[in-house]
Design an enzyme around this catalytic site. Structure first.
Site, PDB file in Angstrom:
ATOM      1  N   GLU A  30     -24.763  12.546  16.215  1.00  0.00           N
ATOM      2  CA  GLU A  30     -24.331  11.856  17.423  1.00  0.00           C
ATOM      3  C   GLU A  30     -25.513  11.480  18.319  1.00  0.00           C
ATOM      4  O   GLU A  30     -25.581  10.372  18.848  1.00  0.00           O
ATOM      5  CB  GLU A  30     -23.359  12.732  18.213  1.00  0.00           C
ATOM      6  CG  GLU A  30     -22.117  13.154  17.442  1.00  0.00           C
ATOM      7  CD  GLU A  30     -22.273  14.487  16.750  1.00  0.00           C
ATOM      8  OE1 GLU A  30     -21.294  15.246  16.713  1.00  0.00           O
ATOM      9  OE2 GLU A  30     -23.379  14.769  16.213  1.00  0.00           O
TER      10      GLU A  30
ATOM     11  N   THR B  26     -23.566  24.927 -26.876  1.00  0.00           N
ATOM     12  CA  THR B  26     -24.608  24.725 -25.874  1.00  0.00           C
ATOM     13  C   THR B  26     -26.012  24.853 -26.454  1.00  0.00           C
ATOM     14  O   THR B  26     -26.994  24.616 -25.752  1.00  0.00           O
ATOM     15  CB  THR B  26     -24.448  25.738 -24.733  1.00  0.00           C
ATOM     16  OG1 THR B  26     -24.559  27.064 -25.262  1.00  0.00           O
ATOM     17  CG2 THR B  26     -23.087  25.571 -24.061  1.00  0.00           C
TER      18      THR B  26
ATOM     19  N   SER C 167     -32.070  24.270 -27.548  1.00  0.00           N
ATOM     20  CA  SER C 167     -31.032  23.525 -26.811  1.00  0.00           C
ATOM     21  C   SER C 167     -31.567  22.300 -26.100  1.00  0.00           C
ATOM     22  O   SER C 167     -30.801  21.609 -25.420  1.00  0.00           O
ATOM     23  CB  SER C 167     -30.374  24.451 -25.776  1.00  0.00           C
ATOM     24  OG  SER C 167     -31.326  24.903 -24.832  1.00  0.00           O
TER      25      SER C 167
END
Length: 342
Positions: free
Chosen positions: A55, A169, A176
């Site tokens: 503001e 995974t 990975s």
């Protein structure tokens, strides 16, 4: 249906808040627009802690453009209720009153105990017209981590997972990197930048040696927390090491929340992910799915540990979005209200 003028201006404030998402914690990311009597628009957004609130930034922009007359009789749009207390900065409600703003459109009330309606009450007591609820659903979604933190004292927990379409995974040998493509990895780094802390297990540190930084995007690196004790030469250092002697995961979340962590990202591995999931501590799941198949059951799955004993125990969530990212897709999932059991 065409958006109203109020809705269009609040949409602008929402965009302004989005732009500062990574910079404001533990304060909320808020956007504000001041519309001067001549119709000109002036923008503000929350600055880093100690800086101006949205503001005040918008009021300052209006004064820079047109002096004090630019705020006298103006309308202000703000995504979250203006504060009414003095912290690092003065009360925003007072700043709006002193500037001569005649009308304030608020998206959402602030649940913080220091605000909680006091900002709107102060404005109304000063004769300022206050309206609340403009684009409230969008702002609620935008501020979910902040709202959760203020209501519970704990950070919003995001669990990030990346897998093949058949749910693996990593390969059987533990490798990975990388299942998903660059776009998905960059998106994950953006979520790191939005989180003040990231949690990973010591096993994942030993297997992958992640740095857990935001190197693929602009934004701050999160504080790194390892469940266990990583090797001294691991790239995750400096980090906080947490073990069972420090308390359970709930205790860790309490400490993080008290220190101002609004959102924490859990990056695994499978044992850590399974522990958070079974404990019901995950508020938001993000799954990156690659157009790839492991072709068998040799690699680890998304979770490690005991799963459902029967179909009656199946955990069910609510898919809130599905987003293409290059050749991959991102699935956003949340627990169903009242719990995830079937």
């Amino acid at each position: 249906m065409a958006a109203t003028t109020d809705e269009m201006r609040m949409a602008r404030a929402i965009d302004l808040a989005d732009a500062v998402r990574t910079a404001t914690a533990p304060n909320p990311w808020v956007g504000a627009v001041v519309v001067s009597p001549d119709g000109s628009l002036h923008d503000g957004a929350t600055e880093p802690p100690g800086g101006r609130h949205a503001e005040v930034g918008a009021l300052d922009a209006a004064r820079s453009a047109g002096g004090d007359t630019a705020t006298r009789g103006a309308t202000a749009y703000v995504t979250l209720e203006p504060c009414a207390h003095t912290g690092r900065t003065g009360p925003c409600a007072d700043a709006l009153i002193d500037a001569g703003v005649r009308r304030v459109v608020v998206g959402l009330a602030d649940p913080d105990s220091k605000v909680a309606g006091a900002g709107m009450a102060r404005l109304r007591d000063a004769g300022v017209a206050v309206e609340i609820g403009c684009r409230a659903d969008e702002i609620t979604e935008q501020l979910q981590p902040y709202l959760h933190h203020r209501r519970t004292g704990r950070p919003w927990v995001v669990l990030k997972l990346a897998a093949t379409l058949d749910g693996r995974t990593a390969a059987a040998d533990g490798s990975s990197q990388w299942i998903t493509g660059l776009e998905a990895r960059a998106d994950a780094h953006r979520i790191r930048a939005e989180s003040q802390a990231v949690i990973v297990g010591a096993g994942t540190v030993a297997a992958d040696d992640p740095s857990l930084t935001t190197r693929l995007v602009e934004g701050p690196d999160p504080e790194r927390i390892v469940l266990g004790h990583p090797a001294a030469e691991a790239r995750v250092h400096p980090c906080i090491e947490w073990d069972e002697g420090d308390g359970d995961i709930g205790n860790l979340l309490d400490r993080l929340g008290a220190s101002g962590v609004v959102q924490v990202l859990v990056e695994g591995g499978a044992a850590v992910a399974g522990g958070f999931h079974r404990a019901g501590l995950v508020d938001h799941y993000i799954l990156y799915l690659a157009p790839a198949l492991s072709g068998g059951d040799g690699g680890p799955g998304l979770f490690r540990g005991p799963g459902m004993a029967s179909i009656a125990d199946l955990w069910r969530g609510e898919i809130v979005s599905v987003t293409p990212l290059g050749s991959d897709i991102r699935v956003d999932l949340r627990p169903q209200p009242g719990g995830g059991a079937a």
